[in-house]
Design a protein around this motif. Sequence first.
Motif, mmCIF file in Angstrom:
data_model
loop_
_atom_site.group_PDB
_atom_site.id
_atom_site.type_symbol
_atom_site.label_atom_id
_atom_site.label_comp_id
_atom_site.label_asym_id
_atom_site.label_seq_id
_atom_site.Cartn_x
_atom_site.Cartn_y
_atom_site.Cartn_z
ATOM 1 N N GLU A 31 -7.332 12.480 -16.229
ATOM 2 C CA GLU A 31 -5.925 12.190 -15.974
ATOM 3 C C GLU A 31 -5.655 12.110 -14.475
ATOM 4 O O GLU A 31 -4.908 11.236 -14.013
ATOM 5 C CB GLU A 31 -5.052 13.273 -16.607
ATOM 6 N N SER A 32 -6.249 13.012 -13.705
ATOM 7 C CA SER A 32 -6.069 12.968 -12.259
ATOM 8 C C SER A 32 -6.661 11.692 -11.671
ATOM 9 O O SER A 32 -6.070 11.076 -10.780
ATOM 10 C CB SER A 32 -6.721 14.205 -11.631
ATOM 11 N N HIS A 33 -7.837 11.282 -12.178
ATOM 12 C CA HIS A 33 -8.458 10.034 -11.710
ATOM 13 C C HIS A 33 -7.562 8.840 -11.997
ATOM 14 O O HIS A 33 -7.354 7.977 -11.124
ATOM 15 C CB HIS A 33 -9.816 9.867 -12.389
ATOM 16 N N GLU A 34 -7.021 8.744 -13.196
ATOM 17 C CA GLU A 34 -6.153 7.623 -13.531
ATOM 18 C C GLU A 34 -4.895 7.627 -12.677
ATOM 19 O O GLU A 34 -4.414 6.570 -12.262
ATOM 20 C CB GLU A 34 -5.799 7.684 -15.019
ATOM 21 N N HIS A 35 -4.378 8.783 -12.415
ATOM 22 C CA HIS A 35 -3.193 8.869 -11.561
ATOM 23 C C HIS A 35 -3.508 8.401 -10.142
ATOM 24 O O HIS A 35 -2.725 7.651 -9.535
ATOM 25 C CB HIS A 35 -2.688 10.312 -11.553
ATOM 26 N N MET A 36 -4.669 8.809 -9.608
ATOM 27 C CA MET A 36 -5.046 8.377 -8.267
ATOM 28 C C MET A 36 -5.271 6.873 -8.220
ATOM 29 O O MET A 36 -4.934 6.207 -7.232
ATOM 30 C CB MET A 36 -6.306 9.122 -7.829
ATOM 31 N N THR A 37 -5.854 6.306 -9.302
ATOM 32 C CA THR A 37 -6.084 4.858 -9.350
ATOM 33 C C THR A 37 -4.768 4.092 -9.341
ATOM 34 O O THR A 37 -4.611 3.093 -8.638
ATOM 35 C CB THR A 37 -6.895 4.508 -10.602
ATOM 36 N N ARG A 38 -3.811 4.570 -10.118
ATOM 37 C CA ARG A 38 -2.504 3.905 -10.136
ATOM 38 C C ARG A 38 -1.822 3.985 -8.777
ATOM 39 O O ARG A 38 -1.237 3.015 -8.305
ATOM 40 C CB ARG A 38 -1.620 4.534 -11.211
ATOM 41 N N GLU A 39 -1.930 5.117 -8.134
ATOM 42 C CA GLU A 39 -1.322 5.249 -6.807
ATOM 43 C C GLU A 39 -1.984 4.326 -5.796
ATOM 44 O O GLU A 39 -1.303 3.709 -4.965
ATOM 45 C CB GLU A 39 -1.418 6.702 -6.347
ATOM 46 N N ALA A 40 -3.329 4.207 -5.863
ATOM 47 C CA ALA A 40 -4.028 3.315 -4.936
ATOM 48 C C ALA A 40 -3.619 1.862 -5.155
ATOM 49 O O ALA A 40 -3.430 1.101 -4.205
ATOM 50 C CB ALA A 40 -5.540 3.488 -5.100
ATOM 51 N N ALA A 41 -3.468 1.457 -6.428
ATOM 52 C CA ALA A 41 -3.056 0.081 -6.719
ATOM 53 C C ALA A 41 -1.643 -0.188 -6.207
ATOM 54 O O ALA A 41 -1.356 -1.249 -5.643
ATOM 55 C CB ALA A 41 -3.141 -0.178 -8.223
ATOM 56 N N MET A 42 -0.769 0.776 -6.398
ATOM 57 C CA MET A 42 0.599 0.601 -5.899
ATOM 58 C C MET A 42 0.630 0.516 -4.379
ATOM 59 O O MET A 42 1.353 -0.306 -3.808
ATOM 60 C CB MET A 42 1.466 1.761 -6.385
ATOM 61 N N ASN A 43 -0.174 1.335 -3.713
ATOM 62 C CA ASN A 43 -0.227 1.283 -2.252
ATOM 63 C C ASN A 43 -0.795 -0.038 -1.764
ATOM 64 O O ASN A 43 -0.327 -0.601 -0.771
ATOM 65 C CB ASN A 43 -1.063 2.440 -1.718
ATOM 66 N N ALA A 44 -1.840 -0.549 -2.454
ATOM 67 C CA ALA A 44 -2.426 -1.837 -2.059
ATOM 68 C C ALA A 44 -1.421 -2.966 -2.228
ATOM 69 O O ALA A 44 -1.318 -3.864 -1.399
ATOM 70 C CB ALA A 44 -3.681 -2.105 -2.893
ATOM 71 N N THR A 45 -0.656 -2.946 -3.324
ATOM 72 C CA THR A 45 0.353 -3.979 -3.547
ATOM 73 C C THR A 45 1.427 -3.926 -2.466
ATOM 74 O O THR A 45 1.846 -4.951 -1.931
ATOM 75 C CB THR A 45 0.990 -3.785 -4.930
ATOM 76 N N THR A 46 1.847 -2.713 -2.131
ATOM 77 C CA THR A 46 2.870 -2.559 -1.091
ATOM 78 C C THR A 46 2.372 -3.032 0.267
ATOM 79 O O THR A 46 3.065 -3.759 0.975
ATOM 80 C CB THR A 46 3.303 -1.090 -1.012
ATOM 81 N N ASN A 47 1.138 -2.673 0.631
ATOM 82 C CA ASN A 47 0.579 -3.088 1.920
ATOM 83 C C ASN A 47 0.342 -4.594 1.971
ATOM 84 O O ASN A 47 0.538 -5.234 2.992
ATOM 85 C CB ASN A 47 -0.721 -2.346 2.187
ATOM 86 N N GLY A 48 -0.090 -5.195 0.833
ATOM 87 C CA GLY A 48 -0.296 -6.641 0.803
ATOM 88 C C GLY A 48 0.985 -7.416 0.982
ATOM 89 O O GLY A 48 1.033 -8.427 1.670
ATOM 90 N N ALA A 49 2.046 -6.927 0.358
ATOM 91 C CA ALA A 49 3.335 -7.595 0.518
ATOM 92 C C ALA A 49 3.813 -7.512 1.963
ATOM 93 O O ALA A 49 4.353 -8.469 2.512
ATOM 94 C CB ALA A 49 4.361 -6.964 -0.422
ATOM 95 N N ALA A 50 3.598 -6.370 2.581
ATOM 96 C CA ALA A 50 4.003 -6.223 3.977
ATOM 97 C C ALA A 50 3.196 -7.143 4.887
ATOM 98 O O ALA A 50 3.723 -7.740 5.820
ATOM 99 C CB ALA A 50 3.857 -4.769 4.409
ATOM 100 N N ALA A 51 1.892 -7.258 4.596
ATOM 101 C CA ALA A 51 1.048 -8.142 5.417
ATOM 102 C C ALA A 51 1.453 -9.600 5.249
ATOM 103 O O ALA A 51 1.467 -10.371 6.199
ATOM 104 C CB ALA A 51 -0.420 -7.932 5.047
ATOM 105 N N SER A 52 1.779 -10.014 4.029
ATOM 106 C CA SER A 52 2.202 -11.394 3.787
ATOM 107 C C SER A 52 3.486 -11.698 4.531
ATOM 108 O O SER A 52 3.649 -12.769 5.108
ATOM 109 C CB SER A 52 2.385 -11.618 2.286
#
Length: 696
Positions: free
Chosen positions: A469-490
Motif C-alpha cells: 500500500e505504501s509503494h502504491e501511494h508513493m507511485t501515485r504521488e510520483a506520477a502526480m508530481n511528474a504531471t505537475t512538473n511537465g505542465a509547468a515545463a510546457s
Amino acid sequence: LDTDAPGEDAGTAVTAPTTPLTSQTGDYIIVTEPCTSLESWLKTNPSQEELVWALYCMVQALGFLHSSASLAHGNLSPESWKVTSSGDVKLWNYGIVTPSDISSLFQQYEKQATPSSFRSPERQNGEYHVLKSCGIHSMDSYGLGILMRDVLFQRNGVPQTLQKALQRLIGANPKSRPRIVGLLKCPIFNSQYITLQQQLSELAIQPVEQKISFWQNINMAGMTESVAVYKLLPLVQSNINTICSSESLLKQDLYKREVLSMLPVLFGIWERFSIPKQDFLPTIGRMMRIQDRAVRGALLQKMTLLEQQFSEKKKYELNTHVFEPMCSGFSDSSAALRELTLKSSLVLVPHLSPTNLEKLSRYLTRLQSDAEPSIRTNSMVLIIKVTPRLTAVQQEKLLLPSLQRGLSDSFDPCRLACLNAILQYPEFKPEEYANRVLPIVTPKLLDASADVRSKAFEVVHKSLGILKESHEHMTREAAMNATTNGAAASATLTQPQQRPTLAASPAAAVAPAPTSGGYLSGLSSWMSSSTKPEAADGGAGTTATGSIGAAVPTAISRPSGGAIRPNNLPQAPNSTPSMMPMTSKFATTSLNASSNNNDGWDDVDDTGDDGWGDDDDHVFGMSSSPVKAAAPASSLMPQPNLNMQEEEDFFKTFETKQVPLRSTGGKLAAPKPAAKKAAPPKITKLKVDASDWDDF
C-alpha cells in the motif's frame, strides 16, 4: 444547649446565655449515628431473622436500663426506637424515665408523652402506688408486649415460641409480668444469624487468637447486606487500620495472621454486595506495606476486584499508596510473587502516572531475562499494553528491542506472544516494518514450532500488505508530481523567446573579448557580434580608440551621448532591436558597404588591406599597397567576388553560440568561457596556408 442565645461569635465555643434558662428557653439537640424510625424501617419488609434481632436489641436495652440503671423508661411507643443501617435497634426518648418510686415528673407528663395503647391498665387508672409496690420492670414489660403484638410482628404474627411469653407480658396483674431480660433464654434467639450478630458485638474485646478463629470460620452465605456492608465491613477496616498503623504490631507474626484472616472476608463483601463509594485506597496501601508474602499475594490476587476503587480523583493515592509499595514484588526472590505482581500490574496501567509508567517499563525489561519462562511471556504481553501510553521516544526504546529479545526466547509461548504483539500493535510505520520488523520476524518462518511459523507468516503477510500500500501511494504521488512538473515545463517553453538587449547608458562599457582561443575563435566572436553601425550626428561613422589598441569592428559605435555601445547588446526602451540574421546583417553592413569611408579607427585596414598580410587578401580582392585617400566609415573591406550562397556558406563556418551577458557591478560582461575549449570549426570554403600565420 441554649439555641435561643448562642455565643456571639460563630465557630467559637458557646458561652453562657445572656438570658436565664427556663422551661421556655433553649432546645435539646441529640446527636446520634445515622438511623431511621422503627415505622420507616418496618416498611422495608425486613426478614423474620432481622425482626427477631430487633427484638433481641430491645430486650438487651431494657434489661440494661432496669438492672444497671434501676430506671423505668415508661414510654415504649414506636417513636422511642431507632434503627441503624446495620439493623440494630436503639432505644431513646428518655423524657419521662423514672426510678422505682415513680417521680412526680412522670406522673405529671406520662399521659401526654405515651400513647394510651402502650400504657398499662394501672397507669390508665392513675394507680401509681401499685407501680411502686411492683418491680420497676412491670410498666415497661406491658409496653414491650404491645409493641411485639401490634408493631413488630404485625405482618406475620408473633412467632409460636413467643406466644406464651407475650401473654405474660401483657397480663393485667403487674406483679405477674416477668422480667424482660428473661426473654433472652427463648429458643428463637438461638439461630445462626443471631449468633453472628452476638459475636460481632463482642468481637472487639476478644483476644487475637479468638479473633483469628472467628474470621477464618465466618459463614458469609446467610449474611444480609445490612450486616455485611454496615457492620462487618467497618469492623474489618477498623481492625486493619489499627494493626497497620502500629509498627510494633506489624513486627509480630500474630497480627500479620489476623490481617491475613480478614482479607477473605473483606473480598467476599466486595464481591457479593454493592459497596457505597468509600475510600479504601489508604487501607489497601497500608496492607501493601506489610512485609509478608502471604498478605501481599492475597492482595495481588484480588487486584481486579480493587479496580472499582480506582478513579481519576484518586489517581494520586493509587500511584503513591498502592503502586510504589507494590514495585518491591518485581524483584522478590519468590517467583510466584513476581508473577502475581506482574499480572496485577495490568489493572493499574490505565491509572498510572507517566513517571510510574516509565518505571514499570524498566521493570518489564528486566523481567524479560527472568529465569521463569511464564514471567518472560507475561512481561511481553504487558509491554504491548504499556507501550501506547508512553511517549514516542520511550516507545522506540522499549517496544522493538523487547520484541527482538522475545523472539529470541527459547520458550515457544514467549515467541508467540511477541508475534501476537506485532499483529495487535497498530502504530508501526511502513519504514519500521521494512527495516526493523521484517528482519526479526522472517527467521521465524523456519521456526521449530509449527504455531510460531504460522504466526510468523501472518505477520509477514500483514507487513507486505502495508508495504505494498505504501509503494502504491508513493507511485501515485510520483506520477502526480511528474504531471505537475511537465505542465509547468510546457508552459515555460511556450513563452516567446526574446533576444536580450541593453539600454544605452553613459556608463556602459565594451564587453571584454575572450582571452583564450586562437585566431579562428577570435574571428568567429567578431563575426557574431557585428551589427549595423549607427550614424553619428554628422552623418559619418564615429570612431573610438579601444584600451587594448587593436582593431575594433564597426559593431561598436558611439551614440550622440558620447558613450560607446555595442549594437548587439540590449538597447534603451525607445530603440528598436535588430532581429536580422547575423549573416545578412554582416553582408549588409560589411560586404556591401562603400569603400570610400574611413571606419574611424585610423588603422592600417583603412587602405583596403586587412593588415594581417595573409593569403585571404586575394579572396576579398584586397591590395596590400596603401591608399592615400581614407576609406569610408561604412566599409571594412571591398565586396568579395562571391555569390550569395557561397557567402552564406562561408560565414556559417564562423558562427558561434551567442553568450548571454552578465552584470558585474554596473558593467556588463560575458561570462568566462568553459575550461574545456571546443574544437575549432571545420572550414570548407576558405583555403588558408598555415605557414604564413607566423604572428601566432
